[in-house]
Design an enzyme around this catalytic site. Structure first.
Site, short mmCIF file in Angstrom:
data_model
loop_
_atom_site.label_atom_id
_atom_site.label_comp_id
_atom_site.label_asym_id
_atom_site.label_seq_id
_atom_site.Cartn_x
_atom_site.Cartn_y
_atom_site.Cartn_z
N GLY A 12 -3.02 23.39 35.66
CA GLY A 12 -2.76 22.89 34.31
C GLY A 12 -2.19 23.94 33.37
O GLY A 12 -2.00 25.10 33.75
N TYR A 140 -11.16 10.79 24.95
CA TYR A 140 -11.18 12.22 25.31
C TYR A 140 -12.19 12.95 24.41
O TYR A 140 -13.04 13.71 24.89
CB TYR A 140 -9.77 12.77 25.13
CG TYR A 140 -9.62 14.27 25.16
CD1 TYR A 140 -9.86 14.99 26.32
CD2 TYR A 140 -9.21 14.97 24.02
CE1 TYR A 140 -9.69 16.38 26.35
CE2 TYR A 140 -9.03 16.34 24.05
CZ TYR A 140 -9.28 17.04 25.21
OH TYR A 140 -9.11 18.40 25.23
C1 AKB Z 1 -4.89 17.34 22.98
O1 AKB Z 1 -3.96 17.28 22.16
O2 AKB Z 1 -5.44 16.35 23.48
C2 AKB Z 1 -5.40 18.70 23.38
C3 AKB Z 1 -6.56 19.13 22.55
C4 AKB Z 1 -6.36 19.47 21.13
O3 AKB Z 1 -7.66 19.17 23.04
N1 AKB Z 1 -4.35 19.67 23.31
#
Ligand code: AKB
Length: 326
Positions: A12, A140
């Site tokens: 990654g 997320y």
């Molecule tokens: C995203 O944009 O999802 C990542 C983060 C800020 O965790 N780069």
């Protein structure tokens, strides 16, 4: 005992750079890179690991007598919204697998990256404190907030030394991001160097916390090297680099490419960014392990443009050689 590191998610954006740094630090034979598939240009020891498979992680940990695990594999904010339930499944299952293997094999230290995505509208979005309320609006962010609490739980219940940083958007010339809301801040430099127009998926005035790759790698190593008794945050540390909006980075790029052209077409990622902090209070990291960012937007812009130009020129020379070989 010799340190033996396993990096999960080594292909990654961050993993590829961190792998090199850790190999310099601990020696090539002591750092095992892993990801779903081995890339053609992969160097050093590499093992294919699907981190949803706990038996495979266990096998590699035993094979190499691993003492530290960096678990970098995750589906990021924008990509994660395409399929929320499978994002949750993957992000959590891989974390549980790493935590369980680490506990059962008495791993010394685990690194688990969190993100500014753990915050949402109910936190103060300027200079957001480490312990502000977390109400993430992406799957997320929810998985990272839950992950932080599980890291804390494994520390309290089992004494597992899990350490974590809430990464801002990472900007680097060495690798490409994938599936994040902050990805524009890398793509924009590639377009500038290629002298192409850039289409930005955020509004021009959307300020977000960002960090340069060199800073984020140093932060990660510094945290992992900190004596255990100095670590007072067992969920995740805020770490700040700089904050800027698309229009600010465009202004910097235009100092070098005055004709650089940009159009703004905000999409669903604008709604994600609007709920994230604009700037981060990283005083806990500064106090506990002396964190201080070293790169300004001007520095980052100069380095990004210079390094990417070099890479594109090298690639086109290589292509020419290949084309004229016969
Ligand atoms: C995203 O944009 O999802 C990542 C983060 C800020 O965790 N780069």
């Amino acid at each position: 005992m010799e340190t033996k590191v396993l990096i999960i998610g080594a292909n990654g954006q961050l993993g590829s750079v961190l792998t090199k740094t850790l190999r310099n630090k601990f020696g090539g034979k002591n750092v095992i890179a892993s990801d779903l598939i081995m890339q053609e240009n992969s160097e050093g020891i590499f093992e294919e690991i699907d981190a949803t498979d706990i038996c495979r992680i266990q096998e590699v940990v035993v094979q190499y007598s691993i003492t530290q695990i960096y678990h970098l594999a995750a589906i990021l904010s924008a990509k994660g919204e395409e399929n929320p339930l499978s994002t949750w499944e993957i992000n959590m299952k891989t974390l549980f697998n790493v935590l369980e293997v680490s506990r059962k094999n008495s791993i010394d230290k685990v690194f688990f990256p969190s993100s500014i995505a753990v915050y949402g509208e109910d936190a103060p979005l300027e200079n957001t404190p480490n312990d502000a309320y977390l109400n993430p609006a992406t799957v997320y962010g929810i998985s990272k907030a839950a992950g932080e609490n599980w890291a804390y739980y494994y520390f309290i219940k089992y004494g597992l030394d899990v350490r974590s940083i809430r990464y801002p958007g990472v900007i680097g010339y060495q690798s490409l991001p994938g599936g994040g809301t902050t990805d524009y801040a890398v793509d924009i430099y590639h377009k500038a160097v290629l002298e192409e127009e850039f289409s930005c998926f955020l509004n021009e005035d959307t300020t977000l916390p960002m960090i340069f790759m060199e800073d984020v790698i140093r932060a990660t190593i510094e945290l992992m090297d900190t004596p255990i008794e100095n670590i007072t945050v067992r969920t995740s540390y805020n770490v700040s680099g700089i904050s800027f909006s698309p229009s600010e980075v465009v202004a910097e790029i235009r100092k070098l490419y005055p004709d650089f052209s940009v159009n703004y077409k905000p999409d669903f990622r604008q709604d994600i960014a609007a709920r994230w902090p604009k700037s981060i209070d990283d005083s806990r990291a500064a106090k506990d392990w002396g964190w201080k960012s070293e790169y300004t937007l001007e520095d980052i812009t100069i380095i990004m443009i210079h390094k990417l130009k070099e890479q594109y020129e090298l690639n086109s020379k290589h292509l020419e050689t290949l084309l004229h070989r016969n």
